[in-house]
Design a protein around this motif. Structure first.
Motif, PDB file in Angstrom:
ATOM      1  N   GLU A 159       0.831  -1.206   0.000  1.00  0.00           N
ATOM      2  CA  GLU A 159       0.000   0.000   0.000  1.00  0.00           C
ATOM      3  C   GLU A 159       0.867   1.259   0.000  1.00  0.00           C
ATOM      4  O   GLU A 159       0.605   2.215  -0.734  1.00  0.00           O
ATOM      5  CB  GLU A 159      -0.913  -0.022   1.232  1.00  0.00           C
ATOM      6  CG  GLU A 159      -1.806   1.194   1.361  1.00  0.00           C
ATOM      7  CD  GLU A 159      -2.626   1.172   2.649  1.00  0.00           C
ATOM      8  OE1 GLU A 159      -3.055   2.249   3.076  1.00  0.00           O
ATOM      9  OE2 GLU A 159      -2.811   0.067   3.225  1.00  0.00           O
ATOM     10  N   HIS A 160       1.918   1.246   0.828  1.00  0.00           N
ATOM     11  CA  HIS A 160       2.801   2.415   0.905  1.00  0.00           C
ATOM     12  C   HIS A 160       3.656   2.555  -0.347  1.00  0.00           C
ATOM     13  O   HIS A 160       4.033   3.670  -0.727  1.00  0.00           O
ATOM     14  CB  HIS A 160       3.689   2.330   2.151  1.00  0.00           C
ATOM     15  CG  HIS A 160       3.007   2.781   3.394  1.00  0.00           C
ATOM     16  ND1 HIS A 160       2.036   2.045   4.030  1.00  0.00           N
ATOM     17  CD2 HIS A 160       3.130   3.934   4.109  1.00  0.00           C
ATOM     18  CE1 HIS A 160       1.600   2.693   5.098  1.00  0.00           C
ATOM     19  NE2 HIS A 160       2.256   3.853   5.169  1.00  0.00           N
ATOM     20  N   SER A 161       3.968   1.425  -1.010  1.00  0.00           N
ATOM     21  CA  SER A 161       4.803   1.501  -2.213  1.00  0.00           C
ATOM     22  C   SER A 161       4.056   2.169  -3.374  1.00  0.00           C
ATOM     23  O   SER A 161       4.676   2.663  -4.316  1.00  0.00           O
ATOM     24  CB  SER A 161       5.262   0.102  -2.629  1.00  0.00           C
ATOM     25  OG  SER A 161       4.192  -0.670  -3.132  1.00  0.00           O
ATOM     26  N   CYS A 162       2.742   2.184  -3.290  1.00  0.00           N
ATOM     27  CA  CYS A 162       1.946   2.807  -4.347  1.00  0.00           C
ATOM     28  C   CYS A 162       2.175   4.318  -4.420  1.00  0.00           C
ATOM     29  O   CYS A 162       1.840   4.972  -5.424  1.00  0.00           O
ATOM     30  CB  CYS A 162       0.452   2.548  -4.125  1.00  0.00           C
ATOM     31  SG  CYS A 162       0.004   0.803  -4.363  1.00  0.00           S
ATOM     32  N   LYS A 163       2.703   4.884  -3.351  1.00  0.00           N
ATOM     33  CA  LYS A 163       2.962   6.321  -3.309  1.00  0.00           C
ATOM     34  C   LYS A 163       4.198   6.697  -4.114  1.00  0.00           C
ATOM     35  O   LYS A 163       4.440   7.864  -4.388  1.00  0.00           O
ATOM     36  CB  LYS A 163       3.141   6.782  -1.877  1.00  0.00           C
ATOM     37  CG  LYS A 163       1.940   6.509  -0.958  1.00  0.00           C
ATOM     38  CD  LYS A 163       2.230   6.894   0.473  1.00  0.00           C
ATOM     39  CE  LYS A 163       1.066   6.527   1.400  1.00  0.00           C
ATOM     40  NZ  LYS A 163       1.364   6.866   2.813  1.00  0.00           N
ATOM     41  N   LEU A 164       4.995   5.644  -4.461  1.00  0.00           N
ATOM     42  CA  LEU A 164       6.215   5.906  -5.219  1.00  0.00           C
ATOM     43  C   LEU A 164       5.909   6.115  -6.688  1.00  0.00           C
ATOM     44  O   LEU A 164       4.972   5.523  -7.237  1.00  0.00           O
ATOM     45  CB  LEU A 164       7.186   4.737  -5.066  1.00  0.00           C
ATOM     46  CG  LEU A 164       7.770   4.491  -3.682  1.00  0.00           C
ATOM     47  CD1 LEU A 164       8.575   3.207  -3.676  1.00  0.00           C
ATOM     48  CD2 LEU A 164       8.657   5.662  -3.272  1.00  0.00           C
TER      49      LEU A 164
END
Length: 474
Positions: free
Chosen positions: A464-469
């Protein structure tokens, strides 16, 4: 262990004599060749009528003259003096915990309180298990799990197997200490009666080859000689006191001094329980020596029934190894040595394969045109090096990498790598999900995982947090 017939005759003896705790438990009864067991309680009381007056509320250990029964007295009827709530700190699987119970004081007791290097006796009082017996000044305090009423008549029953084991080890220590000094000039500075083996600290940095073998032969010769062991009570100002071996009296000592005398071998101040003849020791086995504290050597030994148990255990291990290794006992060491060398070679080969595998895993991910910016991988047989190779090969400046090794539902290791702001924010949460302990810096966060059961949850969180990259960057 079956109770000797002559000891059964002594059960009702209840002569009460103040016990000086520098002497602790009583001694000097041959449980096999006893004649004094046939004395009546009145006769024993007459023999012991030299006792000092009892102070009100004072707990006594049964103490008899050297001609009376004591160490071999297995049961006793007495009454409760006091019973108050208390706590006992014990160790359970290496961790300390507190037990709630009661401190019990009795009019008389046959249970030895811990002291003089010897553990305490166990047994029951009024059917309640005694978990610990400690000395508090001139009194014996029994820790029990449930309360007894003040003034209640109770029956004490001694755990004879534990008592006799302690007697064998303690008397053996006296014998070894005496002969080590006589034969080689090695003084004893301390000793420890362990649960499985005992040790004597000798005041020497080293021992010479052959000395321990000679000492073992000498102590066993004394055992075969059937030498009596007597307990004598001396007044503090008796000149004979200066001739006995001693490391001094405790500050709170009161009453006469207790001397354990191995006839013609040793006389020593002692508070412990002892055999009344060296033949009761059966045999002493000196297992060897170990380096002790500065300029000290620890002598390790077994005595009596412990030698028999050790021999039985060793034989059973030998049988098991013979079945596993398919060789005779004389070839066990060589067979294990060969196996260890084979395992080391295989482990080395496995490490090489794992490193090569790590590089291939990373390259495979990098070569995918739609690889994205998140990579997760688990391997049962990997290690920290395996995970770090993968992370370094992929690069984690713009990719979140989550790697774990170990049993899928058990403990293992984990590595989180990626942009520093994401790793710093999510790392502690991942560690919490894996019940782990970790640390990190410069975009890495790794450590131990006590449980990988929630690995999928941790992976979803990171994804989920990697989607911000930003996407599409190599």
């Amino acid at each position: 262990m079956k109770e000797p017939a002559d000891v059964r005759a002594s059960r009702q003896l209840t002569a009460h004599v103040l016990f000086g705790f520098a002497r602790n438990s009583a001694d000097e009864v041959d449980g096999l060749l006893v004649t004094e067991a046939r004395r009546s309680p009145k006769e024993v009381s007459r023999v012991c009528d030299h006792r000092p007056p009892r102070r009100r509320g004072e707990t006594h250990l049964l103490e008899f003259n050297p001609s009376c029964l004591s160490t071999f007295l297995l049961q006793l009827d007495t009454c409760v003096v006091s019973c108050v709530p208390a706590e006992l700190t014990v160790e359970n699987n290496g961790k300390k915990e507190k037990l709630k119970g009661f401190n019990l004081k009795l009019k008389d007791t046959i249970l030895f309180p811990e002291g003089g290097g010897q553990p305490d006796d166990h047994g029951t009082v009024g059917g309640v298990n005694v978990l610990r017996v400690l000395r508090q000044g001139p009194e014996a305090v029994h820790f029990i799990s449930s309360a007894l009423e003040e003034g209640q008549e109770v029956h004490i029953k001694l755990d004879w197997e534990r008592r006799f084991d302690h007697m064998q080890q303690h008397s053996s220590q006296h014998l070894i200490t005496a002969l080590a000094d006589t034969m080689f000039g090695y003084k004893t500075t301390s000793w420890d009666l362990g649960r499985q083996r005992s040790s004597i600290e000798l005041d020497t940095a080293t021992v010479k080859p052959g000395e321990m073998e000679a000492l073992e032969a000498a102590v066993n010769e004394k055992i075969r000689a059937h030498i009596p062991v007597a307990v004598n009570l001396l007044s503090v100002d008796d000149l004979a006191v200066e001739k006995v071996r001693s490391r001094g009296l405790p500050d709170d000592h009161a009453g006469p001094i207790r001397i354990v005398d191995i006839e013609g071998v040793d006389a020593n101040m002692c508070c412990g329980t002892h055999v009344s003849n060296l033949s009761h020791l059966q045999v002493i086995k000196i297992l060897g020596t170990e380096k002790g504290k500065k300029n000290k050597t620890n002598l390790i030994f077994l005595a009596g029934n412990r030698v028999l148990k050790y021999a039985e255990k060793s034989y059973n291990i030998e049988k098991s190894l013979t079945a596993l290794l398919k060789t005779g006992a004389d070839e066990h060491v060589d067979a294990v040595d060969k196996l260890q060398k084979t395992v080391k070679r295989l482990q080395k080969s496995n490490l090489i394969i794992l490193r090569e595998m790590a590089v291939l895993i990373a390259q495979n991910f990098k070569n995918k045109p739609d690889r994205g910016n998140f990579f997760s991988f688990h391997n049962k047989d990997g290690d920290n090096e395996f995970m770090n190779i993968i992370a370094n090969e992929i690069g984690f400046q713009d990719t979140v990498i989550f790697l774990t090794v170990g049993e899928e539902k058990g403990a293992g290791l984990f590595l989180l790598a990626g942009p520093e702001n994401i790793v710093t924010e999510v790392g502690p949460r991942v560690s919490e999900l894996l019940q782990g302990k970790a640390a990190g810096k410069a975009g890495r966060y790794q450590g131990k995982a006590n449980s990988l059961v929630k690995r999928a949850e941790a992976e979803a969180l990171l994804k989920e947090h990697s989607c911000k990259l930003p996407t599409g960057e190599e």
